[in-house]
Each structure stands twice: as C-alpha cells, then as structure tokens.
Design a protein around this motif. Structure first.
Motif, PDB file in Angstrom:
ATOM      1  N   PRO A 155      60.599  43.375  70.644  1.00 26.10           N
ATOM      2  CA  PRO A 155      61.417  42.658  71.734  1.00 26.10           C
ATOM      3  C   PRO A 155      61.324  41.185  71.404  1.00 26.10           C
ATOM      4  O   PRO A 155      60.252  40.527  71.449  1.00 26.10           O
ATOM      5  N   GLY A 159      66.755  39.562  72.905  1.00 28.01           N
ATOM      6  CA  GLY A 159      66.773  41.093  73.016  1.00 28.01           C
ATOM      7  C   GLY A 159      65.919  41.922  71.914  1.00 28.01           C
ATOM      8  O   GLY A 159      65.471  41.238  71.366  1.00 28.01           O
ATOM      9  N   ASP A 160      66.382  43.057  71.796  1.00 28.44           N
ATOM     10  CA  ASP A 160      65.492  43.779  70.736  1.00 28.44           C
ATOM     11  C   ASP A 160      66.023  43.407  69.312  1.00 28.44           C
ATOM     12  O   ASP A 160      67.131  42.957  69.105  1.00 28.44           O
ATOM     13  N   CYS A 161      64.946  43.250  68.428  1.00 30.12           N
ATOM     14  CA  CYS A 161      65.355  42.740  67.014  1.00 30.12           C
ATOM     15  C   CYS A 161      64.775  43.821  66.004  1.00 30.12           C
ATOM     16  O   CYS A 161      63.661  44.290  66.391  1.00 30.12           O
ATOM     17  N   SER A 233      59.472  47.210  74.809  1.00 29.00           N
ATOM     18  CA  SER A 233      60.675  47.821  74.436  1.00 29.00           C
ATOM     19  C   SER A 233      60.767  49.031  75.004  1.00 29.00           C
ATOM     20  O   SER A 233      61.845  49.965  74.678  1.00 29.00           O
TER      21      SER A 233
ATOM     22  N   GLU B 114      78.117  43.169  70.232  1.00 25.67           N
ATOM     23  CA  GLU B 114      78.252  44.157  71.196  1.00 25.67           C
ATOM     24  C   GLU B 114      79.610  44.774  71.462  1.00 25.67           C
ATOM     25  O   GLU B 114      79.647  45.644  72.263  1.00 25.67           O
ATOM     26  N   ARG B 137      72.217  45.274  66.094  1.00 24.13           N
ATOM     27  CA  ARG B 137      72.552  45.241  67.552  1.00 24.13           C
ATOM     28  C   ARG B 137      73.967  45.850  67.838  1.00 24.13           C
ATOM     29  O   ARG B 137      74.094  46.462  68.735  1.00 24.13           O
ATOM     30  N   HIS B 141      74.366  48.940  70.337  1.00 23.92           N
ATOM     31  CA  HIS B 141      75.345  49.041  71.400  1.00 23.92           C
ATOM     32  C   HIS B 141      76.446  49.931  71.154  1.00 23.92           C
ATOM     33  O   HIS B 141      77.777  49.762  71.749  1.00 23.92           O
TER      34      HIS B 141
END
Lengths: 277, 277
Positions: A155, A159-161, A233, B114, B137, B141
C-alpha cells in the motif's frame, strides 16, 4: 490456559505507516506499549531499505526504536547470504538500503553482472530498463536467484503499488530460471529471526500485520497468535474469501489494547486484591 | 517440383542490423535483390517503434524501403485492436513508436490507467518503476492484457538484451492475470499480414531470420520455406538442441544468393538455350 502476550511482531507498511504517513494512532499505541515493557520487533518484507533508514523513518514519525528491534527482509537476506552464499559475489536488483545491509553483513558484491554467483532481487522503486537488463545478464551468466520477498503489492500513498513480484516476474519470465530462495514473510527465516530477537517462545507472541498471505501465514506457521489490521492491503471481503484466518481482526493497531487491555485489567484486578502470582 | 522463391519475409534485429549497426553485407544484398525485382517485406517483432521510425533507420543505413514494406508487431497490434478491441481504451506499457501506430490506426488511448480496457505491452527500453506501476494499476482496474510479442531477448549492441517477456512477466506475476493475445511472430497474425503484403502464396516465399522460436516457427506454421541466419541470437549449438529445424542455415543474409542464385543460373541457362517457359 491461554498464555499472556509478552511480545509483539509488528509489520510496518500498512500497519504502522502508509508511504511516508503514519497510520492514525499507531505511533502512540506502540510507544505506550514499549513504555509499559512489552517487547516489540518490527518485521517487514521491505528489502529495499536498511535498518538505519527504517529507524530514521520511524524516528521522524515520533517513534524511537533501536536498530536491533527492526528486522527487514534486506537484513535477513544479507545474513542468509553470509551464512549460505558460499562466498559467491552478489549482483543486486534493488536499492542502496539493501546494498548497505549486504556491506554490514560482509557479503561480497559483484562489480559486473557477469561475475555474480547470486542475483538478489528486491523492490526497486527507481528501477530502469537498464537495471532489468543487467540483472538479466547476471542470470544468463550463471547467477542463481534469491529474492528478499515475493509480495505482489504494497500500500503506497497513491494506492496499491507493484511490489517485488513484478521485479521477480521480469527476470524469471525472460530467463526461464526460477527463484531458489525467498527470504521474506511468510517464510520461516523471518519468523525465526523475530523470535530470537524477542527471546520468547511463539505461544507468548502476537503477529500484527495487514497481509493474510505474509503476516498471518507467518504467524500460523510459527505457532504465534495473529491479528489482521484493516489499515493496509486487506479488507473484510478478502478475509471472507481466504482460507487464511487470523485470530483477531482489528480496524487498526490501536485495537491491540483489546487483547493486552484485558490482561492488564486482570493484572490490575489481581493487584487490587493483593494477589500477585 | 520446387516452386521459385519470389518473395522474401525478412526479420530485422539480428538479421539486417544489430542495435544501430547494419550487419555486414545485409544492406547491399537486400538492395540488389529489390533492384532485381524480388518482393520483400520486413517482418519484425519490434513493438516499440513505428514503421516511419523503422524506415528512417533503414534509410540511414543506406537501404530505401517504403513503409508498406515494413510490418512491425506494433503495426499489427494496432490493426488488431482497431478490428477486435471493441472500442475499449488502451493503456500502453511501451514507447512512442507504438503510440504512433495506435494513433495512425485510430485506436483510442486511455488518459489514466483506471480508464483502460486493454493494457498493450511491448519492449520498453526507457522503462521505469512508475511505468510498471501504472500498468499494474490498469490491470487491477480491469484492463485485459495484449502483448506485441513475447520474445525473451534480442541482440543489442552490448550483447543479448531483455525483451518484452520481461515486461510481460512483471505485470503477469504481480497481477496474477494472464496475457490474452500475443500478436508477434511466430503467431499467425504476422504471417497473414506478410503474405497479404507480398501478394504471394506461402510456397513461393522464404522467411529469413535469426530466431528459431519466432522466425522459423512462423515460416513452418504458414507453409513458407525458412532460412536461419547466424548473425543474431542463435548459434549452431542452439540449432542442434532444438526441435525446430530451418530448411537452410546461413552465416548471414548474404548467403541468400545460394538459393536465389541457383534459380537465376537456371534461368540464365534457359535464356542461353532460348528455352523460355
């Protein structure tokens, strides 16, 4: 009989901080526990920083800990290579923090990828194509692959990486050579080091972390109690879908008082009654 | 009866050039063949450059070709997404050359990861951690994964270099989501486009390339004859160990005269005898 919890094994990313921001209440909670004499070790799969860097980060957030209370995947990877690396030189796909830990442990570093007996992979947040390419060449020239950990994501502030699994995937997929050793949680090298540092049997320890796959699995495997925090997470839906079930689920590490608090209350009760055991 | 070879499907990296340097004799050989009327198409798994960039590179080496004679994995990926991408926006893990080909084909690009319905992966020689993270990411998404090709390495100026397999591995390993479509050689989309450009049946075409896995496999699958050149990533030991066997093995593309030459000699012979067929 349920043993008292005397030692805490505390994850960092997603449990104590997110990116460079402390999680609300975490610093105060840990400071209070430490002041009250609870033994604490911070156990993180971070392989890209050194204990010194980690201590300074916690200090900047207002939490004073010693380097001995910090165990990172970088620390344990360096110790592993010193003990079992057969003196082979190491090429690092990672950052300065990992190189610092290797130097402290006295592990020899390769000057060129062609000279490496090991490729040590960790999260590399300043990774470039050239870094990948040199590591690719190390493996093509015979280096064996070891990774600080195999987490898929962590996290971060936005955002999540993508985590070290990305770096591992790049090298493994392009060279068709597997990783031989993963040091980090949930694997046993980390749990053993944490228990040795605490000097306690696992039954008296509690693992607190935000990852079912690394923190809770490590706790189960080592015979420690486990608490999942929802500040990282993992959310409740993840818990419902997972075969890995923590003993406690907390909104944050602040809720640690719910288990230590009861015991404290019982102690206080005994003290009031004059019945010390 | 052996059909005449009227069209050549020529690989670029390792066959015509290595890095920015032309392979000895390649430019002269191809110029001579083109001048003599042999149909030529350049078929490359490069997904990170556009046809325009490729034409300029060949031109700087002294070889004049039209963009219509160049088919790159970037070109075919863009055409595929235009035809079958269902209008979903595309996030690119790659370089400007691929983006140029997508724009030429009229494929919509996502402004944020996203918003992407597809993640298109290619070789990215200026890749950074941030590029990997944004692509990670996109997939998290909901973007589906398509790759221009899946080569593990390409011959660069300093030796073999990690290719798009590294970029694919990073995303697939971290997201646990597979690639749905691989456009490049040895897959059929590239062969079909090459034959369409040449306007010839496969029996009259010869594939010339340095890779058993992509060039020779493509030729076999499409029913073309195949010639492996030893100027790239494959040596004779690789050939001995491989189940994929080319029809011809040449030191370099210069040896193409050994197959076209014979036929020319026979033609000349017939001409001398006045026996045109």
């Amino acid at each position: 009989m349920v043993e008292m919890i005397e030692g805490l094994v505390i994850d960092l990313d997603g449990t104590v901080y997110r990116g460079n921001e402390a999680i609300e209440g975490a610093i105060e909670t840990i400071s209070r526990l430490k002041a009250a004499g609870t033994k604490v070790v911070f156990l993180s799969n971070r392989g890209n920083i050194s204990r010194k860097m980690c201590r300074e980060k916690l200090s900047s957030m207002g939490l004073d800990v010693s380097e001995e209370e910090i165990l990172l995947a970088s620390t344990i990877a360096a110790r592993y290579l010193r003990a079992h690396g057969e003196g082979r030189k190491v090429w690092v796909l990672g950052e300065q923090g990992l190189i610092d830990e290797l130097c402290i442990a006295g592990v020899p570093l390769a000057e060129r990828p062609e000279d490496a007996g090991w490729l040590l992979i960790t999260l590399h947040e300043r990774l470039t194509y050239q870094d990948l390419n040199l590591s690719f060449r190390a493996v093509r020239h015979g280096a064996r692959i070891i990774a600080t950990n195999s987490d898929r994501m962590f996290p971060g502030e936005g955002g999540d990486c993508i985590d070290v699994a990305g770096m591992i995937g790049a090298i493994v997929h392009a060279t068709a050579q597997d990783v031989e050793i993963v040091v980090g949680k949930p694997y046993s090298l980390m749990a053993e080091a944490a228990l040795e540092t605490l000097g306690l049997p696992p039954e008296r320890c509690l693992v607190i972390g935000d990852s079912l796959e690394s923190d809770i699995r490590l706790g189960h495997a080592a015979g420690m109690r486990t608490a999942l925090v929802l500040t990282g997470s993992t959310d409740l839906r993840d818990v419902r879908l997972s075969p890995i079930q923590p003993k406690y689920i907390w909104n944050s590490i602040r809720d640690v008082s719910s288990v230590l608090g009861i015991e404290r209350s019982e102690n206080e009760l005994r003290e009031e009654k004059g019945s010390h055991i």
